[in-house]
Design a protein around this motif. Structure first.
Motif, PDB file in Angstrom:
ATOM      1  N   ARG A  26       0.807  -1.224   0.000  1.00 11.48           N
ATOM      2  CA  ARG A  26       0.000   0.000   0.000  1.00 11.48           C
ATOM      3  C   ARG A  26       0.841   1.276   0.000  1.00 11.48           C
ATOM      4  NH1 ARG A  26      -3.158  -3.826   2.325  1.00 11.48           N
ATOM      5  NH2 ARG A  26      -5.380  -3.737   1.799  1.00 11.48           N
ATOM      6  N   PRO A  27       1.813   1.404  -0.881  1.00  6.07           N
ATOM      7  CA  PRO A  27       2.567   2.675  -0.921  1.00  6.07           C
ATOM      8  C   PRO A  27       1.664   3.847  -1.287  1.00  6.07           C
ATOM      9  CG  PRO A  27       3.062   1.330  -2.850  1.00  6.07           C
ATOM     10  CD  PRO A  27       2.257   0.476  -1.932  1.00  6.07           C
ATOM     11  N   ASP A  28       1.814   4.960  -0.564  1.00  7.64           N
ATOM     12  CA  ASP A  28       1.075   6.203  -0.822  1.00  7.64           C
ATOM     13  C   ASP A  28      -0.437   6.073  -0.580  1.00  7.64           C
ATOM     14  OD1 ASP A  28       3.394   7.631  -1.627  1.00  7.64           O
ATOM     15  OD2 ASP A  28       3.274   6.674  -3.600  1.00  7.64           O
ATOM     16  N   GLU A  29      -0.876   5.016   0.057  1.00  3.00           N
ATOM     17  CA  GLU A  29      -2.313   4.824   0.286  1.00  3.00           C
ATOM     18  C   GLU A  29      -2.710   5.341   1.669  1.00  3.00           C
ATOM     19  OE1 GLU A  29      -5.463   1.075   0.496  1.00  3.00           O
ATOM     20  OE2 GLU A  29      -3.764   0.972  -0.894  1.00  3.00           O
ATOM     21  N   ARG A  30      -3.870   5.981   1.742  1.00  2.00           N
ATOM     22  CA  ARG A  30      -4.393   6.480   3.021  1.00  2.00           C
ATOM     23  C   ARG A  30      -5.242   5.385   3.658  1.00  2.00           C
ATOM     24  NH1 ARG A  30      -4.422  11.241   5.477  1.00  2.00           N
ATOM     25  NH2 ARG A  30      -6.126  11.855   6.876  1.00  2.00           N
ATOM     26  N   VAL A  31      -4.934   5.053   4.905  1.00  2.00           N
ATOM     27  CA  VAL A  31      -5.605   3.956   5.587  1.00  2.00           C
ATOM     28  C   VAL A  31      -6.044   4.394   6.985  1.00  2.00           C
ATOM     29  CG1 VAL A  31      -4.271   2.214   4.348  1.00  2.00           C
ATOM     30  CG2 VAL A  31      -3.449   3.030   6.565  1.00  2.00           C
ATOM     31  N   ARG A  32      -6.973   3.641   7.528  1.00  2.27           N
ATOM     32  CA  ARG A  32      -7.363   3.827   8.923  1.00  2.27           C
ATOM     33  C   ARG A  32      -6.613   2.803   9.766  1.00  2.27           C
ATOM     34  NH1 ARG A  32     -13.354   2.898  11.682  1.00  2.27           N
ATOM     35  NH2 ARG A  32     -12.576   2.738  13.812  1.00  2.27           N
ATOM     36  N   MET A  33      -5.982   3.268  10.821  1.00  8.28           N
ATOM     37  CA  MET A  33      -5.197   2.403  11.692  1.00  8.28           C
ATOM     38  C   MET A  33      -5.792   2.413  13.098  1.00  8.28           C
ATOM     39  SD  MET A  33      -1.101   2.583  12.416  1.00  8.28           S
ATOM     40  CE  MET A  33      -0.766   2.259  10.683  1.00  8.28           C
ATOM     41  N   ASP A  34      -6.113   1.224  13.589  1.00  5.22           N
ATOM     42  CA  ASP A  34      -6.620   1.083  14.953  1.00  5.22           C
ATOM     43  C   ASP A  34      -5.468   0.697  15.870  1.00  5.22           C
ATOM     44  OD1 ASP A  34      -9.270   1.556  14.130  1.00  5.22           O
ATOM     45  OD2 ASP A  34      -9.501  -0.547  13.533  1.00  5.22           O
ATOM     46  N   ILE A  35      -5.301   1.426  16.943  1.00  4.52           N
ATOM     47  CA  ILE A  35      -4.203   1.183  17.879  1.00  4.52           C
ATOM     48  C   ILE A  35      -4.737   1.109  19.299  1.00  4.52           C
ATOM     49  CG2 ILE A  35      -2.601   2.439  16.363  1.00  4.52           C
ATOM     50  CD1 ILE A  35      -2.647   4.717  18.465  1.00  4.52           C
ATOM     51  N   PHE A  43      11.882  -2.462  -6.311  1.00  5.97           N
ATOM     52  CA  PHE A  43      10.445  -2.520  -6.090  1.00  5.97           C
ATOM     53  C   PHE A  43      10.010  -1.295  -5.301  1.00  5.97           C
ATOM     54  CE2 PHE A  43      12.243  -6.791  -5.996  1.00  5.97           C
ATOM     55  CZ  PHE A  43      11.480  -7.459  -6.952  1.00  5.97           C
ATOM     56  N   LYS A  44       8.807  -0.804  -5.603  1.00  2.00           N
ATOM     57  CA  LYS A  44       8.216   0.257  -4.808  1.00  2.00           C
ATOM     58  C   LYS A  44       7.321  -0.378  -3.757  1.00  2.00           C
ATOM     59  CE  LYS A  44       5.339   4.413  -5.148  1.00  2.00           C
ATOM     60  NZ  LYS A  44       4.486   5.253  -6.047  1.00  2.00           N
ATOM     61  N   VAL A  45       7.581  -0.087  -2.486  1.00  2.00           N
ATOM     62  CA  VAL A  45       6.836  -0.698  -1.395  1.00  2.00           C
ATOM     63  C   VAL A  45       6.341   0.368  -0.435  1.00  2.00           C
ATOM     64  CG1 VAL A  45       8.138  -2.855  -1.535  1.00  2.00           C
ATOM     65  CG2 VAL A  45       8.910  -1.046   0.009  1.00  2.00           C
ATOM     66  N   GLY A  46       5.324  -0.001   0.331  1.00  2.00           N
ATOM     67  CA  GLY A  46       4.821   0.880   1.363  1.00  2.00           C
ATOM     68  C   GLY A  46       5.701   0.838   2.597  1.00  2.00           C
ATOM     69  N   LEU A  90      -7.023  -3.403 -10.372  1.00  2.00           N
ATOM     70  CA  LEU A  90      -8.293  -3.192 -11.064  1.00  2.00           C
ATOM     71  C   LEU A  90      -8.812  -1.769 -10.891  1.00  2.00           C
ATOM     72  CD1 LEU A  90     -10.142  -6.563 -10.314  1.00  2.00           C
ATOM     73  CD2 LEU A  90      -9.093  -5.835 -12.466  1.00  2.00           C
ATOM     74  N   VAL A  91      -8.598  -1.174  -9.700  1.00  2.00           N
ATOM     75  CA  VAL A  91      -9.099   0.185  -9.459  1.00  2.00           C
ATOM     76  C   VAL A  91      -8.076   1.249  -9.832  1.00  2.00           C
ATOM     77  CG1 VAL A  91     -10.638  -0.620  -7.634  1.00  2.00           C
ATOM     78  CG2 VAL A  91      -8.368   0.241  -7.022  1.00  2.00           C
ATOM     79  N   GLY A  92      -6.865   0.829 -10.223  1.00  2.00           N
ATOM     80  CA  GLY A  92      -5.881   1.776 -10.723  1.00  2.00           C
ATOM     81  C   GLY A  92      -4.945   2.361  -9.693  1.00  2.00           C
ATOM     82  N   THR A  93      -4.997   1.886  -8.440  1.00  2.00           N
ATOM     83  CA  THR A  93      -4.081   2.404  -7.426  1.00  2.00           C
ATOM     84  C   THR A  93      -2.732   1.689  -7.464  1.00  2.00           C
ATOM     85  OG1 THR A  93      -4.987   0.890  -5.753  1.00  2.00           O
ATOM     86  CG2 THR A  93      -5.971   3.091  -5.905  1.00  2.00           C
ATOM     87  N   ARG A  94      -2.645   0.644  -8.269  1.00  4.37           N
ATOM     88  CA  ARG A  94      -1.388  -0.093  -8.410  1.00  4.37           C
ATOM     89  C   ARG A  94      -1.114  -0.279  -9.893  1.00  4.37           C
ATOM     90  NH1 ARG A  94       1.104  -3.176  -4.470  1.00  4.37           N
ATOM     91  NH2 ARG A  94       2.673  -4.646  -5.187  1.00  4.37           N
ATOM     92  N   SER A  95       0.131  -0.146 -10.290  1.00  8.54           N
ATOM     93  CA  SER A  95       0.479  -0.214 -11.706  1.00  8.54           C
ATOM     94  C   SER A  95       0.327  -1.634 -12.248  1.00  8.54           C
ATOM     95  CB  SER A  95       1.923   0.263 -11.913  1.00  8.54           C
ATOM     96  OG  SER A  95       2.328   0.047 -13.251  1.00  8.54           O
TER      97      SER A  95
END
Length: 376
Positions: free
Chosen positions: A184-193, A219-222, A264-269
């Motif tokens: 999930r590089p550059d992806e906005r997520v919700r994190m529960d802590i 490789f590009k990684v999160g 499929l949604v275009g967030t990953r190449s």
């Protein structure tokens, strides 16, 4: 940096990886079919001209084809290797009793489902052997340190915070955390802590970083930007090894589903889609690192093979399962013509995907750049 293995080694490693996985997959189909009294005309590992083969006392031809990119079981009554229903007019009474397409729909469904399930079971068995021998990776998902200016620092994470979930996916260990973040590089997520015993939620934009493996491939990684405690390999009671192996296999499958969804949604190449050439290269590379790494890769390939075959694409097992589901609902199968067109479309899609991933693989090997330099 390690050098790339020679071509002959890559070919051997690929055959040693794919051959057993295809055999296990097709054996799943074959054994369940035998259970229901379905006859098999051919059991083939690989496609194309037969290299070696023999016929058993039941009349099944067991053979190895020259193209090691899959396999098939052709049952009595099948029109072809893709298990298209044939014309049963030419079948005698004994053949009709063994014909696949004349069996109840629930039996055909289970026969087809058994192939992918056999691959998942193989992966579970490999992980169970690892966990029984070395222990299960279970480093607590507790933040040990936070890198300055990292995604974690910007989101307000602190040392001693326990990360319990990301986007609703539980992170029971640091290994789970890495698995979710990496794709999930550059992806906005919700994190529960959990902080000082109190649950909280944070919005985090995961960072991105380009890394290189032992062979220099980038490789590009999160990247979250947190440190962990020392890695923990936990010894499991015998009663927990199989359940934990099932859960581990499920989480890896979930990662594959997430990765496909991102494409499929275009967030990953789409450049991240690899084909047989890339699989062969990876098999050769992991084999040079040792048997431990190779068997880990074998488990991942097995999950991948099972997952891909469950996709609802005609020609794949998932396409057949979709047909049988429709047949069960309608109480009659789709017409022969409709199935024929569906199989043609599925074949065209698979060939297009094979060509696309092959171009991707060649590009990742730097073939285009080398040709450009030669032309220039």
């Amino acid at each position: 940096m390690l050098s790339q293995p020679p071509l002959w080694f890559i070919v051997i490693a690929f055959v040693l990886a794919i051959g057993p996985l295809v055999f296990i997959h097709e054996m799943g189909h074959y054994l369940v079919a035998r259970w229901f009294g379905i006859g098999a005309e051919t059991f083939s590992i690989g496609f194309g001209r037969e290299i070696v083969g023999w016929t058993d006392k039941r009349g099944t031809r067991w053979k190895v084809g020259w193209l090691p990119l899959g396999g098939y079981v052709k049952f009595v009554g099948d029109m072809n290797a893709a298990s298209q229903p044939g014309n049963d007019d030419g079948l005698d009474e004994a053949q009709r009793a063994q014909a696949f397409h004349l069996k109840p729909v629930w039996q055909r469904f289970l026969v087809v489902l058994a192939g992918p399930m056999a691959n998942f079971l193989l992966a579970i068995a490999i992980f169970a052997a690892f966990f029984a021998t070395f222990g299960m990776p279970r480093t607590p998902s507790i933040v040990n340190m936070v890198e300055p200016a990292s995604a974690a620092a910007k989101a307000g994470l602190r040392p001693a915070d326990e990360i319990v979930a990301i986007n609703g996916q539980r992170t029971t260990s640091f290994e789970d955390l890495q698995r979710i973040v990496l794709i999930r590089p550059d992806e906005r997520v919700r994190m529960d802590i959990v902080r000082e015993g109190r649950p909280q939620s944070l919005d985090v934009t995961i960072g991105a970083r380009e890394i290189a493996d032992e062979f220099g491939q980038k490789f590009k990684v999160g990247v979250l930007g947190v440190g962990r405690q020392d890695r923990v390999l936990e010894r499991l009671p015998l009663t927990e090894i199989i359940p934990m192996s099932v859960g581990y296999t499920y989480r890896l499958t979930r990662s594959m589903i997430d990765g496909l969804g991102q494409i499929l949604v275009g967030t990953r190449s789409t450049k991240d889609l690899g084909g047989p050439l890339k699989m062969a290269q990876i098999a050769g590379q992991q084999a040079t690192l040792g048997p431990f790494e190779f068997f880990q890769l074998l488990a991942l390939f097995s999950i991948n093979l099972g997952f891909i075959n469950l996709l609802p694409v005609p020609m794949l097992d998932g396409g057949h399962l979709a047909f049988y589901t429709v047949e069960a609902v309608r109480r009659r199968p789709l017409s022969v013509k409709a199935q024929e067109w569906a199989f043609r479309g599925g074949l065209a899609l698979l060939l297009a995907l094979l060509m696309f991933t092959t171009v991707n693989d060649l590009a990742s090997f730097g073939i285009a750049d080398r040709l450009g330099r030669l032309i220039g």
